[in-house]
Design a protein around this motif. Structure first.
Motif, PDB file in Angstrom:
ATOM      1  N   UNK A  55       0.913  -1.397   0.234  1.00 37.67           N
ATOM      2  CA  UNK A  55      -0.152   0.108  -0.502  1.00 37.67           C
ATOM      3  C   UNK A  55       0.645   1.441   0.213  1.00 37.67           C
ATOM      4  N   UNK A  56       2.116   1.024   0.885  1.00 36.01           N
ATOM      5  CA  UNK A  56       2.688   2.056   0.621  1.00 36.01           C
ATOM      6  C   UNK A  56       3.402   2.890  -0.518  1.00 36.01           C
ATOM      7  N   UNK A  57       3.510   1.328  -1.567  1.00 34.53           N
ATOM      8  CA  UNK A  57       4.525   1.710  -2.621  1.00 34.53           C
ATOM      9  C   UNK A  57       3.508   1.807  -3.969  1.00 34.53           C
ATOM     10  N   UNK A  58       1.925   2.112  -3.553  1.00 37.48           N
ATOM     11  CA  UNK A  58       0.882   2.313  -4.307  1.00 37.48           C
ATOM     12  C   UNK A  58       0.523   4.027  -3.920  1.00 37.48           C
ATOM     13  N   UNK A  59       0.597   3.925  -3.051  1.00 32.78           N
ATOM     14  CA  UNK A  59       0.653   6.225  -2.272  1.00 32.78           C
ATOM     15  C   UNK A  59       1.477   6.151  -3.201  1.00 32.78           C
ATOM     16  N   UNK A  60       2.665   5.839  -3.373  1.00 28.92           N
ATOM     17  CA  UNK A  60       3.782   6.468  -3.702  1.00 28.92           C
ATOM     18  C   UNK A  60       3.926   7.301  -4.912  1.00 28.92           C
ATOM     19  N   UNK A  61       3.763   5.510  -5.193  1.00 29.76           N
ATOM     20  CA  UNK A  61       3.461   6.107  -7.176  1.00 29.76           C
ATOM     21  C   UNK A  61       2.151   6.696  -7.911  1.00 29.76           C
ATOM     22  N   UNK A  62       1.382   6.698  -6.931  1.00 28.58           N
ATOM     23  CA  UNK A  62      -0.002   7.468  -7.071  1.00 28.58           C
ATOM     24  C   UNK A  62       0.572   9.072  -7.498  1.00 28.58           C
ATOM     25  N   UNK A  63       1.122   9.219  -5.986  1.00 33.72           N
ATOM     26  CA  UNK A  63       1.530  10.426  -6.013  1.00 33.72           C
ATOM     27  C   UNK A  63       2.435  11.246  -6.998  1.00 33.72           C
ATOM     28  N   UNK A  64       3.212   9.990  -7.316  1.00 26.92           N
ATOM     29  CA  UNK A  64       4.560  10.715  -7.945  1.00 26.92           C
ATOM     30  C   UNK A  64       5.547  10.921  -6.585  1.00 26.92           C
TER      31      UNK A  64
END
Length: 117
Positions: A55-64
């Motif tokens: 989830x941390x990776x997904x958030x970081x990816x979505x927020x660039x």
């Protein structure tokens, strides 16, 4: 996550979402594949819910941004390093033809290293 790192994570997540990317929790949820309620929980500085690694990776990816930024390990949103700056200086000294070659090579390397989804 310790309490202070959880607070910093919550602050940074909210800051990037609201101030940098101008997203609502719902919009970030759609981009990251997470429920808006989860994002709401993650943004609570006094909350106990913390994101899984995925989830941390997904958030970081979505927020660039980098996961290191969200976790408070760096002040740089995008993870630029001294090596990035050296490469930038080196690229500036190349001819236009050599810049195109370097750009194509970097694009190919990035594509080869991009996670398969």
């Amino acid at each position: 996550m310790q309490d202070t790192s959880r607070q910093l994570f919550a602050q940074r997540l909210r800051h990037v979402r609201e101030d940098v990317r101008k997203l609502t929790q719902t919009q970030l949820g759609q981009l990251s594949g997470l429920p808006a309620t989860s994002i709401s929980h993650f943004e609570k500085e006094d909350g106990v819910r913390k994101p899984s690694f995925d989830n941390l990776r997904a958030l970081a990816r979505a927020l660039e941004v980098t996961t290191d930024y969200l976790l408070g390990r760096t002040e740089d949103l995008h993870g630029h390093t001294a090596l990035d700056e050296k490469l930038y200086r080196d690229v500036k000294s190349l001819s236009e033809a050599d810049r195109l070659i370097a750009e194509n090579l970097i694009r190919q390397l990035a594509e080869r290293n991009r996670p398969k989804e």
